[in-house]
Design a protein around this motif. Structure first.
Motif, PDB file in Angstrom:
ATOM      1  N   LEU A 255       3.374  10.131 -12.184  1.00 43.80           N
ATOM      2  CA  LEU A 255       2.492   9.314 -13.005  1.00 43.80           C
ATOM      3  C   LEU A 255       3.133   7.959 -13.297  1.00 43.80           C
ATOM      4  O   LEU A 255       2.477   6.915 -13.213  1.00 43.80           O
ATOM      5  CB  LEU A 255       2.181  10.045 -14.317  1.00 43.80           C
ATOM      6  CG  LEU A 255       1.099   9.448 -15.210  1.00 43.80           C
ATOM      7  CD1 LEU A 255      -0.250   9.459 -14.510  1.00 43.80           C
ATOM      8  CD2 LEU A 255       1.019  10.208 -16.527  1.00 43.80           C
ATOM      9  N   SER A 256       4.436   7.965 -13.635  1.00 42.18           N
ATOM     10  CA  SER A 256       5.140   6.719 -13.951  1.00 42.18           C
ATOM     11  C   SER A 256       5.246   5.802 -12.747  1.00 42.18           C
ATOM     12  O   SER A 256       5.181   4.581 -12.865  1.00 42.18           O
ATOM     13  CB  SER A 256       6.537   7.026 -14.497  1.00 42.18           C
ATOM     14  OG  SER A 256       7.368   7.569 -13.485  1.00 42.18           O
ATOM     15  N   GLU A 257       5.376   6.385 -11.578  1.00 46.50           N
ATOM     16  CA  GLU A 257       5.524   5.588 -10.355  1.00 46.50           C
ATOM     17  C   GLU A 257       4.203   5.012  -9.870  1.00 46.50           C
ATOM     18  O   GLU A 257       4.185   4.115  -9.020  1.00 46.50           O
ATOM     19  CB  GLU A 257       6.140   6.448  -9.246  1.00 46.50           C
ATOM     20  CG  GLU A 257       7.591   6.827  -9.503  1.00 46.50           C
ATOM     21  CD  GLU A 257       8.114   7.812  -8.477  1.00 46.50           C
ATOM     22  OE1 GLU A 257       7.287   8.302  -7.649  1.00 46.50           O
ATOM     23  OE2 GLU A 257       9.320   8.102  -8.490  1.00 46.50           O
ATOM     24  N   ASN A 258       3.099   5.518 -10.386  1.00 44.02           N
ATOM     25  CA  ASN A 258       1.788   5.087  -9.915  1.00 44.02           C
ATOM     26  C   ASN A 258       0.953   4.381 -10.973  1.00 44.02           C
ATOM     27  O   ASN A 258      -0.260   4.295 -10.849  1.00 44.02           O
ATOM     28  CB  ASN A 258       1.011   6.294  -9.377  1.00 44.02           C
ATOM     29  CG  ASN A 258       1.560   6.790  -8.057  1.00 44.02           C
ATOM     30  OD1 ASN A 258       1.309   6.210  -7.004  1.00 44.02           O
ATOM     31  ND2 ASN A 258       2.349   7.852  -8.106  1.00 44.02           N
ATOM     32  N   VAL A 259       1.601   3.884 -11.993  1.00 42.21           N
ATOM     33  CA  VAL A 259       0.870   3.136 -13.011  1.00 42.21           C
ATOM     34  C   VAL A 259       0.201   1.925 -12.394  1.00 42.21           C
ATOM     35  O   VAL A 259      -0.873   1.531 -12.789  1.00 42.21           O
ATOM     36  CB  VAL A 259       1.827   2.707 -14.153  1.00 42.21           C
ATOM     37  CG1 VAL A 259       1.129   1.731 -15.096  1.00 42.21           C
ATOM     38  CG2 VAL A 259       2.304   3.915 -14.919  1.00 42.21           C
ATOM     39  N   HIS A 260       0.793   1.318 -11.397  1.00 42.11           N
ATOM     40  CA  HIS A 260       0.242   0.125 -10.755  1.00 42.11           C
ATOM     41  C   HIS A 260      -0.366   0.426  -9.384  1.00 42.11           C
ATOM     42  O   HIS A 260      -0.629  -0.468  -8.614  1.00 42.11           O
ATOM     43  CB  HIS A 260       1.340  -0.927 -10.589  1.00 42.11           C
ATOM     44  CG  HIS A 260       1.897  -1.417 -11.885  1.00 42.11           C
ATOM     45  ND1 HIS A 260       1.258  -2.343 -12.675  1.00 42.11           N
ATOM     46  CD2 HIS A 260       3.038  -1.087 -12.542  1.00 42.11           C
ATOM     47  CE1 HIS A 260       1.980  -2.582 -13.752  1.00 42.11           C
ATOM     48  NE2 HIS A 260       3.062  -1.828 -13.704  1.00 42.11           N
ATOM     49  N   SER A 261      -0.563   1.690  -9.077  1.00 40.84           N
ATOM     50  CA  SER A 261      -1.063   2.024  -7.742  1.00 40.84           C
ATOM     51  C   SER A 261      -2.583   2.118  -7.729  1.00 40.84           C
ATOM     52  O   SER A 261      -3.254   1.871  -8.714  1.00 40.84           O
ATOM     53  CB  SER A 261      -0.473   3.369  -7.289  1.00 40.84           C
ATOM     54  OG  SER A 261      -1.120   4.410  -8.002  1.00 40.84           O
ATOM     55  N   GLY A 262      -3.113   2.506  -6.594  1.00 44.97           N
ATOM     56  CA  GLY A 262      -4.556   2.633  -6.467  1.00 44.97           C
ATOM     57  C   GLY A 262      -5.056   4.011  -6.827  1.00 44.97           C
ATOM     58  O   GLY A 262      -6.225   4.311  -6.638  1.00 44.97           O
ATOM     59  N   ASN A 263      -4.160   4.880  -7.333  1.00 47.85           N
ATOM     60  CA  ASN A 263      -4.596   6.225  -7.728  1.00 47.85           C
ATOM     61  C   ASN A 263      -5.470   6.156  -8.972  1.00 47.85           C
ATOM     62  O   ASN A 263      -5.177   5.436  -9.911  1.00 47.85           O
ATOM     63  CB  ASN A 263      -3.372   7.106  -8.016  1.00 47.85           C
ATOM     64  CG  ASN A 263      -2.599   7.416  -6.760  1.00 47.85           C
ATOM     65  OD1 ASN A 263      -3.164   7.888  -5.794  1.00 47.85           O
ATOM     66  ND2 ASN A 263      -1.315   7.122  -6.761  1.00 47.85           N
TER      67      ASN A 263
END
Length: 330
Positions: A255-263
């Motif tokens: 979750l922390s690694e994808n705060v800025h992702s397209g998920n």
């Protein structure tokens, strides 16, 4: 000592005051310098506030002229009559919701009182002063700075803080590292207050806009922060570390690694359901301490589901600079 700073409003006030005097003097109006006072009183922080300021001051000034004509012309130009008139005038404008225009109206009233003769020419003069003063204020206040870049900066800073918070949670769940002082939560709360204030100001600068998607975004983040603050005690006070802690840590790490992702939030809610299923299949606790630890961790993932649900309900907006939907961020 505060840093010396000249802002947009200061510049607009200075320019507007000077311009109002020049125009009033050009038309040979009496008390031409008063046009600057009327302008200064109407320069506000937003366009809507400026428009409302002009409305209240215009209405109050017109009522003030009417009161002046009735009271001073019929009962005499003397201090006692003026005092009694103001005694009735103030409650009148308060009841009409234009009390903010009292100072402006007093400027007009004192012109009439000093002339001691309410003539047609004086009426036109005062109307001219109001037109120039209020009109100039509206004109200079039509320019407002663009808050887009600043709001994007707040957005990035807040998301970076959320990522840091999640990373600290992961450290604790994996290593029992309790050295974190929680400063990111305090900083996030402060930034959210500033960001919401700026977004609200942006709404006030558009006459037809009733909401600002940035404001809704920051409000959504604020609700998420409330959940984070609420759930932290559940995991930072675990009596023992259990196997389920590693499972929750893996989820929080992603979750922390994808705060800025397209998920999307929906995607992570589905992953959280998988975590719950795995959680349920794990062996039952052997001790009371382990039972308490498992219960706290389960409450934590339930709260995180609400965290994601709040994000999922946000309709989103598109950043001008990044050309990317904020809805794609968690």
């Amino acid at each position: 000592m505060k840093k010396f700073k000249i802002g947009y409003r200061t510049i607009k006030t200075a320019v507007g005051a000077g311009l109002a005097i020049v125009i009033a003097e050009y038309f040979n109006l009496q008390f031409f310098s008063s046009a600057a006072i009327l302008t200064i009183l109407c320069v506000q922080t937003t366009k809507k506030k400026s428009l409302h300021a002009v409305y209240t001051r215009l209405v109050a000034s017109i009522i003030g002229m009417a009161f002046s004509f009735i009271a001073l012309e019929f009962f005499g130009y003397n201090p006692l009559v003026l005092a009694l008139m103001i005694l009735v005038f103030i409650p009148t404008i308060v009841s009409l919701g234009v009390a903010a225009g009292f100072v402006s109206s007093v400027v007009i009233i004192m012109h009439i009182y000093s002339e001691a003769n309410f003539t047609y020419d004086l009426l036109l003069n005062e109307l001219g002063l109001m037109a120039i003063g209020f009109g100039t204020a509206l004109a200079v206040n039509m320019y407002m700075g663009d808050f887009q870049k600043e709001m994007d900066q707040y957005l990035e800073q807040i998301e970076e803080l959320y990522r840091s918070i999640f990373s600290e949670i992961v450290k604790y769940l994996r290593n029992g590292d309790a050295s974190w002082d929680g400063k990111e939560i305090i900083l996030a709360a402060e930034l959210l207050n500033k960001a919401k204030s700026l977004a609200y100001k942006d709404v006030e600068n558009h006459f037809t806009r009733k909401e600002n998607l940035y404001y809704l975004y920051f409000d959504m983040r604020e609700k998420q922060l409330e959940i984070i603050e609420r759930v932290l005690p559940k995991i930072t006070t675990l009596p023992v570390m259990v196997q389920q802690a590693s499972l929750v840590a893996d989820f929080m790490q992603e979750l922390s690694e994808n705060v800025h992702s397209g998920n999307t939030a929906k995607h992570f809610r589905e992953k959280l359901e998988t975590v719950k299923e795995v959680f349920a299949k794990m062996p039952l606790p052997e001790t009371h301490e382990k039972f308490l630890a498992m219960a706290s961790l389960y409450q934590f993932i339930e709260e995180m589901d609400e965290y994601l649900m709040i994000k999922q309900s946000f309709k989103g907006l598109k950043s001008k600079d990044k050309k990317k939907k904020i809805t794609d961020k968690l």
